[in-house]
Design an enzyme around this catalytic site. Structure first.
Site, PDB file in Angstrom:
ATOM      1  N   GLN A  13       0.822  -1.212   0.000  1.00  0.00           N
ATOM      2  CA  GLN A  13       0.000   0.000   0.000  1.00  0.00           C
ATOM      3  C   GLN A  13       0.857   1.264   0.000  1.00  0.00           C
ATOM      4  O   GLN A  13       0.728   2.135  -0.883  1.00  0.00           O
ATOM      5  CB  GLN A  13      -0.903   0.005   1.234  1.00  0.00           C
ATOM      6  CG  GLN A  13      -1.551   1.349   1.544  1.00  0.00           C
ATOM      7  CD  GLN A  13      -2.265   1.394   2.879  1.00  0.00           C
ATOM      8  OE1 GLN A  13      -3.471   1.258   2.932  1.00  0.00           O
ATOM      9  NE2 GLN A  13      -1.527   1.573   3.964  1.00  0.00           N
ATOM     10  N   LEU A  60      16.534  -8.725   0.290  1.00  0.00           N
ATOM     11  CA  LEU A  60      17.086  -7.799   1.281  1.00  0.00           C
ATOM     12  C   LEU A  60      17.835  -8.497   2.411  1.00  0.00           C
ATOM     13  O   LEU A  60      18.540  -7.849   3.181  1.00  0.00           O
ATOM     14  CB  LEU A  60      15.973  -6.928   1.865  1.00  0.00           C
ATOM     15  CG  LEU A  60      15.304  -5.953   0.879  1.00  0.00           C
ATOM     16  CD1 LEU A  60      14.156  -5.216   1.570  1.00  0.00           C
ATOM     17  CD2 LEU A  60      16.306  -4.966   0.318  1.00  0.00           C
ATOM     18  N   ALA A  83       8.569  -5.242   4.910  1.00  0.00           N
ATOM     19  CA  ALA A  83       8.526  -5.872   6.236  1.00  0.00           C
ATOM     20  C   ALA A  83       7.441  -6.927   6.276  1.00  0.00           C
ATOM     21  O   ALA A  83       6.515  -6.918   5.453  1.00  0.00           O
ATOM     22  CB  ALA A  83       8.249  -4.825   7.323  1.00  0.00           C
ATOM     23  N   SER A 126       6.769   1.787  13.482  1.00  0.00           N
ATOM     24  CA  SER A 126       5.348   1.564  13.780  1.00  0.00           C
ATOM     25  C   SER A 126       5.002   2.043  15.185  1.00  0.00           C
ATOM     26  O   SER A 126       5.828   1.972  16.104  1.00  0.00           O
ATOM     27  CB  SER A 126       5.025   0.072  13.659  1.00  0.00           C
ATOM     28  OG  SER A 126       3.758  -0.225  14.208  1.00  0.00           O
ATOM     29  N   GLU A 128       3.271   0.467  17.083  1.00  0.00           N
ATOM     30  CA  GLU A 128       3.228  -0.739  17.916  1.00  0.00           C
ATOM     31  C   GLU A 128       4.422  -0.832  18.858  1.00  0.00           C
ATOM     32  O   GLU A 128       4.345  -1.506  19.886  1.00  0.00           O
ATOM     33  CB  GLU A 128       3.179  -1.991  17.032  1.00  0.00           C
ATOM     34  CG  GLU A 128       1.886  -2.176  16.254  1.00  0.00           C
ATOM     35  CD  GLU A 128       0.744  -2.722  17.103  1.00  0.00           C
ATOM     36  OE1 GLU A 128       1.024  -3.349  18.145  1.00  0.00           O
ATOM     37  OE2 GLU A 128      -0.418  -2.524  16.724  1.00  0.00           O
ATOM     38  N   TYR A 149       6.328  -8.625  16.202  1.00  0.00           N
ATOM     39  CA  TYR A 149       6.380  -7.576  15.170  1.00  0.00           C
ATOM     40  C   TYR A 149       6.934  -6.285  15.754  1.00  0.00           C
ATOM     41  O   TYR A 149       7.844  -5.672  15.180  1.00  0.00           O
ATOM     42  CB  TYR A 149       4.994  -7.332  14.589  1.00  0.00           C
ATOM     43  CG  TYR A 149       4.903  -6.081  13.750  1.00  0.00           C
ATOM     44  CD1 TYR A 149       5.493  -6.034  12.484  1.00  0.00           C
ATOM     45  CD2 TYR A 149       4.261  -4.932  14.220  1.00  0.00           C
ATOM     46  CE1 TYR A 149       5.438  -4.881  11.714  1.00  0.00           C
ATOM     47  CE2 TYR A 149       4.205  -3.777  13.457  1.00  0.00           C
ATOM     48  CZ  TYR A 149       4.785  -3.752  12.205  1.00  0.00           C
ATOM     49  OH  TYR A 149       4.731  -2.607  11.444  1.00  0.00           O
ATOM     50  N   ASN A 187      -5.662  -8.752   4.743  1.00  0.00           N
ATOM     51  CA  ASN A 187      -5.540  -9.326   6.089  1.00  0.00           C
ATOM     52  C   ASN A 187      -5.582  -8.263   7.190  1.00  0.00           C
ATOM     53  O   ASN A 187      -5.530  -8.593   8.370  1.00  0.00           O
ATOM     54  CB  ASN A 187      -4.242 -10.136   6.213  1.00  0.00           C
ATOM     55  CG  ASN A 187      -3.003  -9.310   5.950  1.00  0.00           C
ATOM     56  OD1 ASN A 187      -2.945  -8.571   4.974  1.00  0.00           O
ATOM     57  ND2 ASN A 187      -2.000  -9.435   6.798  1.00  0.00           N
TER      58      ASN A 187
END
Length: 319
Positions: A13, A60, A83, A126, A128, A149, A187
């Site tokens: 995206q 990578l 990622a 992120s 997170e 993650y 997802n």
């Protein structure tokens, strides 16, 4: 002379929207994929830019490949968006998530250092990484990851900061909170909700099964968020920034909005305890003051306005 931007995760995206933005600014775009056979360029095609991007195969996790690629194209800017980015999948695949998300960053930055290349590096971090923190989240908030993650993203951020401070590389991290668009992978929560709701509306499904929806998240509009990535690399001094909307909304209220918009009864909603995560952040939202003041980034969208855009675009593209 056009600048050259190398974008990893070009098929995702953010990669597609960032490429579109940079093309409009007359950049030459090099997009990296792990393999041509698995290179999904639907997003680039949807935006009408697939013929304006040079797709290059590069693993990578292989330092020699990364060095060769960067040496060949000598980018002015590197945007590392590649990622394993699913929190729920990271609990099922912790080793693979952490290995890829950490080693890929190391290889890119080490290649820039070894080649002594004068280029700017953006690392997609992120929200997170902050875990359960005092709200609102700020750039000064202590990092406290609570999932494989977020652990990987925290490590990638510290690596990026270390190369900036140790070697003088222009490297910065953008801590992006949830940001959505039509190009979001199936997802992810918002996309799943909208797609399943449309199936229910079209009599192709009868229920929507979800896990814990009594949590709140800071959601935004992806095409605006990639503007902040670009702005970070246009600064004279590298730094890290939160990119967010300044407010959180509950997952339950999002479902209720989508159901009401599509005229679906709430009786179609089913809570499945098996879908609850081992650990969960009850509420998270950030403070985007620094990005607005320093970068000049402009963001004032309410997420329910974004939801309307998302639903309408999905309906237009539903066959």
């Amino acid at each position: 002379m056009s600048k050259i931007a190398l974008i990893t995760g070009i098929t995702g995206q953010d990669g597609a929207y960032l490429a579109d933005l940079l093309i409009k600014k007359d950049y030459e775009i090099i997009g990296l994929v792990r393999s041509y056979s698995n290179g999904n360029i639907k997003g680039l095609s949807y935006l009408g830019i697939k013929d304006k991007v040079k797709i290059v195969e590069c693993d990578l996790t292989d330092l020699s490949q990364v060095i060769a690629t960067i040496k060949e194209y000598k980018p002015d800017e590197v945007y590392n968006l590649a990622a394993q980015s699913s929190v729920s999948l990271s609990f099922k695949q912790p080793i693979g998530t952490i290995q890829f998300n950490v080693v890929s960053v190391l290889n890119l930055l080490e290649s820039i250092r070894m080649l002594d290349l004068n280029c700017k590096f953006y690392q997609a971090s992120s929200s997170e990484v902050f875990g359960n923190a005092i709200l609102p989240i700020k750039e000064t908030t202590i990092i406290n990851p609570i999932s494989p993650y977020s652990i990987s993203k925290a490590a990638a951020h510290w690596i990026t900061k270390n190369y900036r401070e140790s070697y003088g590389i222009f490297s910065c991290s953008g801590f992006l909170f949830n940001h959505e668009s039509f190009l979001r992978s199936d997802n992810f929560f918002i996309k799943k909700i909208i797609l399943q709701a449309i199936r229910i509306k079209n009599k192709q499904a009868s229920t929507l099964e979800v896990g814990n929806i009594d949590i709140k998240r800071d959601f935004g509009w992806a095409p605006k968020y990639v503007e902040a990535m670009y702005l970070m690399l246009q600064q004279d001094v590298p730094d890290d920034y939160l990119i967010c909307s300044n407010q959180s909304v509950s997952l339950r209220s999002i479902i209720e909005y989508v159901f009401e918009y599509l005229n679906i009864p709430l009786s179609c909603l089913v809570i499945n305890m098996d879908l609850f995560r081992p650990t969960e952040i009850p509420d998270i939202y950030g403070d985007n003051t620094k990005a607005k003041q320093t970068l000049g980034w402009n963001y004032d969208l309410e997420f329910y306005d974004v939801l309307k855009i998302l639903i309408d675009e999905e309906l237009r593209n539903t066959k």
